[in-house]
Write a protein that holds these residues in place. Structure first.
Motif, PDB file in Angstrom:
ATOM      1  N   UNK A  77       0.854  -1.185   0.000  1.00  0.00           N
ATOM      2  CA  UNK A  77       0.000   0.000   0.000  1.00  0.00           C
ATOM      3  C   UNK A  77       0.893   1.238   0.000  1.00  0.00           C
ATOM      4  N   UNK A  78       0.611   2.144  -0.911  1.00  0.00           N
ATOM      5  CA  UNK A  78       1.376   3.396  -0.965  1.00  0.00           C
ATOM      6  C   UNK A  78       0.835   4.334   0.106  1.00  0.00           C
ATOM      7  N   UNK A  79       1.705   4.875   0.930  1.00  0.00           N
ATOM      8  CA  UNK A  79       1.287   5.782   2.000  1.00  0.00           C
ATOM      9  C   UNK A  79       2.163   7.020   2.024  1.00  0.00           C
ATOM     10  N   UNK A  80       1.647   8.025   2.655  1.00  0.00           N
ATOM     11  CA  UNK A  80       2.439   9.233   2.876  1.00  0.00           C
ATOM     12  C   UNK A  80       2.729   9.299   4.373  1.00  0.00           C
ATOM     13  N   UNK A  81       3.921   9.629   4.735  1.00  0.00           N
ATOM     14  CA  UNK A  81       4.277   9.730   6.144  1.00  0.00           C
ATOM     15  C   UNK A  81       5.065   8.517   6.601  1.00  0.00           C
ATOM     16  N   UNK A  82       5.291   8.441   7.906  1.00  0.00           N
ATOM     17  CA  UNK A  82       6.075   7.360   8.481  1.00  0.00           C
ATOM     18  C   UNK A  82       5.163   6.353   9.158  1.00  0.00           C
ATOM     19  N   UNK A  83       5.721   5.238   9.530  1.00  0.00           N
ATOM     20  CA  UNK A  83       4.968   4.223  10.254  1.00  0.00           C
ATOM     21  C   UNK A  83       4.493   4.791  11.585  1.00  0.00           C
ATOM     22  N   UNK A  86       1.312   6.633  11.116  1.00  0.00           N
ATOM     23  CA  UNK A  86       0.196   5.706  10.941  1.00  0.00           C
ATOM     24  C   UNK A  86      -0.271   5.148  12.282  1.00  0.00           C
ATOM     25  N   UNK A  87       0.665   4.794  13.124  1.00  0.00           N
ATOM     26  CA  UNK A  87       0.304   4.260  14.453  1.00  0.00           C
ATOM     27  C   UNK A  87      -0.395   5.330  15.269  1.00  0.00           C
TER      28      UNK A  87
END
Length: 92
Positions: A77-83, A86-87
């Motif tokens: 999955x392409x995401x913006x930002x860091x893990x 997301x958490x």
């Protein structure tokens, strides 16, 4: 029936190369030949009619083949930002 000591033999690479026909004849007679390199086992030559370990485990009923094929992994999955971002979003 032969004892395991009579069935198996360890030989070095040079010894195998120099006496290949003799060792293949031993395998034809039901013996297992373990090939060593500087005393460490690296390969095993076994008679063709002998079941593999996996085949023996299946025959004993100790393992079963998978009931369905393994699915391929999903596409990333392409995401913006860091893990961490997301958490943090999941915790809100």
């Amino acid at each position: 029936m032969k004892s395991p000591l009579e069935v198996a033999m360890d030989i070095g690479i040079r010894e195998l190369r120099d006496g290949l026909s003799r060792y293949l004849d031993a395998v034809k007679d039901g013996r297992t030949v373990t090939v060593t390199d500087h005393g460490k086992p690296i390969a095993r030559i076994v008679p063709v009619g002998e079941p593999t370990r996996l085949e023996r485990l299946r025959a004993e009923g100790r393992i079963q083949p998978a009931s369905r094929r393994k699915r391929p992994a999903p596409e990333p999955v392409a995401i913006a930002g860091t893990v961490s971002d997301l958490i943090d979003d999941q915790r809100r």
